[in-house]
Design an enzyme around this catalytic site. Structure first.
Site, PDB file in Angstrom:
ATOM      1  N   THR A 133      -6.415  14.922   8.774  1.00 42.90           N
ATOM      2  CA  THR A 133      -6.521  14.714   7.326  1.00 42.90           C
ATOM      3  C   THR A 133      -5.181  14.980   6.652  1.00 42.90           C
ATOM      4  O   THR A 133      -4.808  14.296   5.694  1.00 42.90           O
ATOM      5  CB  THR A 133      -7.613  15.626   6.742  1.00 42.90           C
ATOM      6  OG1 THR A 133      -8.839  15.394   7.445  1.00 42.90           O
ATOM      7  CG2 THR A 133      -7.828  15.346   5.271  1.00 42.90           C
ATOM      8  N   THR A 151     -28.325  -2.138   1.102  1.00 41.92           N
ATOM      9  CA  THR A 151     -29.324  -1.736   0.123  1.00 41.92           C
ATOM     10  C   THR A 151     -28.654  -1.113  -1.095  1.00 41.92           C
ATOM     11  O   THR A 151     -27.696  -0.340  -0.966  1.00 41.92           O
ATOM     12  CB  THR A 151     -30.303  -0.721   0.756  1.00 41.92           C
ATOM     13  OG1 THR A 151     -30.957  -1.347   1.858  1.00 41.92           O
ATOM     14  CG2 THR A 151     -31.338  -0.244  -0.243  1.00 41.92           C
ATOM     15  N   HIS A 170     -10.412  10.671  -7.770  1.00 42.93           N
ATOM     16  CA  HIS A 170     -10.220  12.095  -8.045  1.00 42.93           C
ATOM     17  C   HIS A 170      -9.761  12.343  -9.481  1.00 42.93           C
ATOM     18  O   HIS A 170      -9.293  13.444  -9.797  1.00 42.93           O
ATOM     19  CB  HIS A 170      -9.221  12.694  -7.051  1.00 42.93           C
ATOM     20  CG  HIS A 170      -9.754  12.751  -5.656  1.00 42.93           C
ATOM     21  ND1 HIS A 170     -10.582  13.751  -5.201  1.00 42.93           N
ATOM     22  CD2 HIS A 170      -9.601  11.887  -4.616  1.00 42.93           C
ATOM     23  CE1 HIS A 170     -10.907  13.528  -3.943  1.00 42.93           C
ATOM     24  NE2 HIS A 170     -10.324  12.399  -3.561  1.00 42.93           N
ATOM     25  N   SER A 216      -5.728  13.416  -3.187  1.00 39.87           N
ATOM     26  CA  SER A 216      -6.675  14.521  -3.091  1.00 39.87           C
ATOM     27  C   SER A 216      -6.197  15.701  -2.263  1.00 39.87           C
ATOM     28  O   SER A 216      -6.683  16.815  -2.460  1.00 39.87           O
ATOM     29  CB  SER A 216      -7.998  14.017  -2.513  1.00 39.87           C
ATOM     30  OG  SER A 216      -7.829  13.550  -1.187  1.00 39.87           O
ATOM     31  N   LYS A 247     -18.047  12.392  -7.353  1.00 39.81           N
ATOM     32  CA  LYS A 247     -17.187  13.562  -7.535  1.00 39.81           C
ATOM     33  C   LYS A 247     -17.427  14.139  -8.929  1.00 39.81           C
ATOM     34  O   LYS A 247     -18.419  14.823  -9.153  1.00 39.81           O
ATOM     35  CB  LYS A 247     -15.744  13.186  -7.242  1.00 39.81           C
ATOM     36  CG  LYS A 247     -15.530  12.849  -5.755  1.00 39.81           C
ATOM     37  CD  LYS A 247     -14.117  12.570  -5.394  1.00 39.81           C
ATOM     38  CE  LYS A 247     -13.907  12.494  -3.890  1.00 39.81           C
ATOM     39  NZ  LYS A 247     -14.669  11.419  -3.221  1.00 39.81           N
ATOM     40  N   SER A 259       0.825  -1.204   0.000  1.00 40.42           N
ATOM     41  CA  SER A 259       0.000   0.000   0.000  1.00 40.42           C
ATOM     42  C   SER A 259       0.862   1.259   0.000  1.00 40.42           C
ATOM     43  O   SER A 259       1.794   1.387   0.798  1.00 40.42           O
ATOM     44  CB  SER A 259      -0.905  -0.004   1.241  1.00 40.42           C
ATOM     45  OG  SER A 259      -1.673   1.161   1.324  1.00 40.42           O
TER      46      SER A 259
END
Length: 404
Positions: A362, A277, A216, A188, A247, A136
């Site tokens: 963030t 759902t 993005h 992003s 987006k 990753s």
């Protein structure tokens, strides 16, 4: 333990550090994006939105709206349940076909959001492949991290956008073990773009599957809006392309596009698909219309790039620092959490400019920013108002300017 005191203390800590999130109460104006009405204690006011991920304004496009309205009239509001029991609608089938075509893949599988598609697909692939090890990128989105964590597969974090480090880590792995390399195309917060071809070269040498998050980038890059991989002619080399409908396509939902067997495998084993759902038919129909439009229209992309260029030029003229990148994202760097929130608050209160502060966790502490995303629908008057207000507040907050 007094639970309410604990919750209150934790929230106070966020407020003291400048990291408490305040949600603006906004009502977008149909047909007039990026304008919106703001609701607060003193009443309402008009604002201009500068931080929307509806990058091309397709959430307001007539083709999108007409398709959604037609689907509601034809199918009603909800999907009726999970797709395997009662919720598969023909609108879902048509959208998956459109997405597979967009990315040059055999099939696609829909999810309720981009977050869920990453969590479900990565978690299922890495947990179900016997002995799979996952690699990753260090800056991968929280949804990818959660999917990897959920899989409980051995994971290796490679340095951000560093194919050489990926090569070293893959070389240390059992050559016979299944491997999955997960990364994004456009990141992003910084707006930087991955060296996809080099990452694929490394992955292929080690017989690793590749999983590219294009959330993005879809709609924004490539001759038909297929993303960075389409722009660079690399879609056929990727095992899985993941994207969002929320987006640049302006609606809601997430998906993966891959081989028919891989999509069927994820659909058959992912709890995040099986037990939730399905998307309402109207959302699927709106997304299909948006994708079809952007496959044949380059106007929105070109207009957006023009506005991104104009904003950067105006910021350069007044010395406001922003992070340089090759994408559509303009991170204006403040570097202080409290000042970042103050500037955001004053822009909203005094100038009617809405741009959300991006603070820790963030982004790393010391890199706090205003993440600005110009759309094709912002006018030059909007640009001038934004830049003028930023310049005034930059001086008010005694922040450094860049010398040209």
């Amino acid at each position: 333990m007094n639970y309410e005191d604990f919750f209150s203390d934790q929230l106070d800590t966020l407020r003291d550090s400048g990291n408490y999130r305040v949600f603006a109460d906004l009502e977008r104006h149909q047909g007039a994006f990026p304008k919106a009405t703001r609701y607060n204690e003193s009443g309402t006011s008009e604002v201009t939105v500068w931080c929307s991920n509806d990058y091309l304004g397709m959430g307001q496009h007539p083709a999108t709206l007409e398709a959604m309205q037609d689907a509601i009239k034809k199918c009603g509001a909800g999907a009726g349940g999970t797709r395997n029991i009662s919720g598969t609608n023909h609108c879902h089938v048509l959208l998956e076909q459109e997405l597979a075509d967009l990315h040059g893949k055999e099939a696609a599988t829909l999810f309720t959001s981009g977050y869920v598609s990453n969590w479900a697909a990565l978690g299922t692939l890495a947990s179900r492949l016997p002995g799979c090890e996952i690699f990753s990128d260090a800056d991968n989105h929280a949804s990818m991290i959660e999917g990897i964590r959920h899989s409980r597969a051995p994971k290796h974090i490679w340095n951000h956008n560093d194919p050489a480090d990926l090569d070293r880590k893959l070389s240390d792995c059992d050559p016979n073990a299944p491997k999955l390399v997960a990364f994004e195309s456009v990141y992003s917060m910084d707006g930087d773009i991955a060296p996809i071809a080099e990452i694929l070269d490394v992955s292929e040498r080690h017989n690793a599957m590749t999983y590219l998050d294009e959330v993005h980038a879809v709609g924004l890059y490539g001759p038909r809006g297929g993303g960075i991989a389409e722009r660079e002619g690399l879609m056929d080399r990727l095992t899985v392309i993941q994207g969002t409908l929320g987006k640049a396509f302006g609606v809601m939902g997430g998906y993966i596009a891959a081989s028919a067997n891989l999509c069927d495998f994820v659909r058959s084993f992912a709890s995040g698909f099986i037990f939730t759902t399905a998307l309402p038919p109207a959302l699927a129909a709106g997304a299909t219309a948006s994708i079809k439009h952007l496959k044949q229209s380059d106007f929105e992309r070109q207009r957006q790039r023009r506005n991104v260029r104009l904003l950067r030029e105006r910021l350069d003229m007044i010395g406001i620092p922003y992070m340089k990148n090759e994408s559509h994202i303009v991170p204006v760097m403040v570097g202080d959490a409290k000042k970042c929130k103050l500037i955001s608050d004053l822009l909203l209160e005094n100038a009617g400019v809405y741009v959300q502060p991006i603070n820790y966790p963030t982004v790393p502490q010391g890199t706090e920013r205003l993440r600005i995303t110009p759309s094709p629908l912002h006018s030059e008057a909007d640009l001038d108002k934004l830049v003028g207000a930023l310049s005034e507040l930059w001086s008010q907050c005694a922040l450094a300017r860049q010398v040209a």
